[in-house]
Design a protein around this motif. Structure first.
Motif, PDB file in Angstrom:
ATOM      1  N   THR A   1       0.779  -1.251   0.041  1.00 18.98           N
ATOM      2  CA  THR A   1       0.086   0.026  -0.073  1.00 18.98           C
ATOM      3  C   THR A   1       0.948   1.209   0.062  1.00 18.98           C
ATOM      4  O   THR A   1       0.387   2.181  -0.312  1.00 18.98           O
ATOM      5  CB  THR A   1      -0.991  -0.132   1.301  1.00 18.98           C
ATOM      6  OG1 THR A   1      -0.019   0.162   2.343  1.00 18.98           O
ATOM      7  CG2 THR A   1      -1.812  -1.156   1.268  1.00 18.98           C
TER       8      THR A   1
ATOM      9  N   PHE B   1     -10.020   4.610   1.852  1.00 18.27           N
ATOM     10  CA  PHE B   1      -8.805   5.503   1.505  1.00 18.27           C
ATOM     11  C   PHE B   1      -7.734   4.822   0.498  1.00 18.27           C
ATOM     12  O   PHE B   1      -7.406   5.649  -0.448  1.00 18.27           O
ATOM     13  CB  PHE B   1      -8.124   5.777   2.989  1.00 18.27           C
ATOM     14  CG  PHE B   1      -6.946   6.556   2.778  1.00 18.27           C
ATOM     15  CD1 PHE B   1      -6.907   7.977   2.758  1.00 18.27           C
ATOM     16  CD2 PHE B   1      -5.598   5.780   2.822  1.00 18.27           C
ATOM     17  CE1 PHE B   1      -5.760   8.511   2.510  1.00 18.27           C
ATOM     18  CE2 PHE B   1      -4.437   6.443   2.692  1.00 18.27           C
ATOM     19  CZ  PHE B   1      -4.334   8.023   2.576  1.00 18.27           C
ATOM     20  N   LEU B   2      -7.456   3.661   0.595  1.00 17.79           N
ATOM     21  CA  LEU B   2      -6.671   2.958  -0.347  1.00 17.79           C
ATOM     22  C   LEU B   2      -7.148   3.059  -1.674  1.00 17.79           C
ATOM     23  O   LEU B   2      -6.450   3.553  -2.527  1.00 17.79           O
ATOM     24  CB  LEU B   2      -6.352   1.643  -0.102  1.00 17.79           C
ATOM     25  CG  LEU B   2      -5.584   1.167   1.297  1.00 17.79           C
ATOM     26  CD1 LEU B   2      -5.272  -0.245   1.654  1.00 17.79           C
ATOM     27  CD2 LEU B   2      -4.084   1.997   1.363  1.00 17.79           C
TER      28      LEU B   2
ATOM     29  N   HIS C   1      -9.648   5.112  -2.947  1.00 19.77           N
ATOM     30  CA  HIS C   1      -9.305   6.642  -3.412  1.00 19.77           C
ATOM     31  C   HIS C   1      -8.166   7.047  -3.895  1.00 19.77           C
ATOM     32  O   HIS C   1      -8.193   7.801  -4.820  1.00 19.77           O
ATOM     33  CB  HIS C   1     -10.148   7.294  -2.196  1.00 19.77           C
ATOM     34  CG  HIS C   1     -10.113   8.865  -2.510  1.00 19.77           C
ATOM     35  ND1 HIS C   1     -11.215   9.354  -3.594  1.00 19.77           N
ATOM     36  CD2 HIS C   1      -9.455   9.943  -2.310  1.00 19.77           C
ATOM     37  CE1 HIS C   1     -10.853  10.588  -3.701  1.00 19.77           C
ATOM     38  NE2 HIS C   1     -10.091  11.124  -2.693  1.00 19.77           N
ATOM     39  N   ASN C   2      -6.985   6.643  -3.204  1.00 15.58           N
ATOM     40  CA  ASN C   2      -5.743   6.992  -3.545  1.00 15.58           C
ATOM     41  C   ASN C   2      -5.004   6.022  -4.463  1.00 15.58           C
ATOM     42  O   ASN C   2      -3.827   6.270  -4.765  1.00 15.58           O
ATOM     43  CB  ASN C   2      -4.926   7.192  -2.135  1.00 15.58           C
ATOM     44  CG  ASN C   2      -5.433   8.423  -1.322  1.00 15.58           C
ATOM     45  OD1 ASN C   2      -5.363   9.569  -2.197  1.00 15.58           O
ATOM     46  ND2 ASN C   2      -5.972   8.337  -0.230  1.00 15.58           N
TER      47      ASN C   2
ATOM     48  N   LEU D   1      -4.205   2.915  -3.957  1.00 17.89           N
ATOM     49  CA  LEU D   1      -3.381   2.063  -3.544  1.00 17.89           C
ATOM     50  C   LEU D   1      -4.017   0.573  -3.386  1.00 17.89           C
ATOM     51  O   LEU D   1      -3.583  -0.198  -2.823  1.00 17.89           O
ATOM     52  CB  LEU D   1      -2.654   2.648  -2.133  1.00 17.89           C
ATOM     53  CG  LEU D   1      -2.051   4.134  -2.329  1.00 17.89           C
ATOM     54  CD1 LEU D   1      -2.118   4.731  -0.747  1.00 17.89           C
ATOM     55  CD2 LEU D   1      -0.951   4.109  -3.083  1.00 17.89           C
TER      56      LEU D   1
END
Length: 146
Positions: A47, A97-98, A100-101, A103
């Motif tokens: 990640t 979050f991962l 969205h980014n 990752l």
């Protein structure tokens, strides 16, 4: 037995089944992560959020927390359900979050969940969150009626 009593009995049985499944789920994922800790750690490192040393400690921390939550679920049902729900919410925010980014590749939870695409992982997590909330509400309703 009237319709209302049947409905309450069904809700209790359903809540107990979900509750037992939640315990099984965290036991399953914790032991899978423990057995395949290197794979779990590798997924954390992929990640790019975790460095190798941080991933080492964090991987064991997650496993330990899951087993603690199982213990709390077994001995303090309602508190355990809230902690389970909160933990699943944190896990869900983490994978979101991962995603969205850019990752998030695939689920690294282990076992049959390993390799899940984001949308399926999200559905499972949301189901577990709502399941734990349902159990919490039903068990509180039952204890209020006594």
């Amino acid at each position: 037995m009237n319709m209302k009593e049947k409905s309450i009995k069904f809700q209790k049985v359903l809540a107990e089944i979900i509750y037992l499944f939640l315990i099984f789920f965290f036991c399953y994922t914790a032991f899978n992560k423990l057995i395949n800790v290197e794979s779990f750690r590798t997924n954390l490192i992929k990640t790019s959020i975790f460095k190798s040393e941080t991933a080492f400690y964090f991987s064991y921390l997650v496993i330990f927390l899951e087993l603690i939550i199982v213990t709390v679920l077994l001995f303090y049902k309602n508190k355990g359900l809230l902690i389970f729900c909160f933990t699943m919410l944190i896990f869900t925010l983490y994978i979101s979050f991962l995603r969205h980014n850019g990752l998030y590749e695939v689920c690294g939870c282990g076992g049959i969940l390993n390799g899940l695409q984001y949308k399926y992982h999200l559905i499972i997590n949301l189901s577990l969150i709502f399941g734990s909330l349902y159990c919490f509400l039903i068990f509180n309703k039952i204890s209020d009626e006594k």
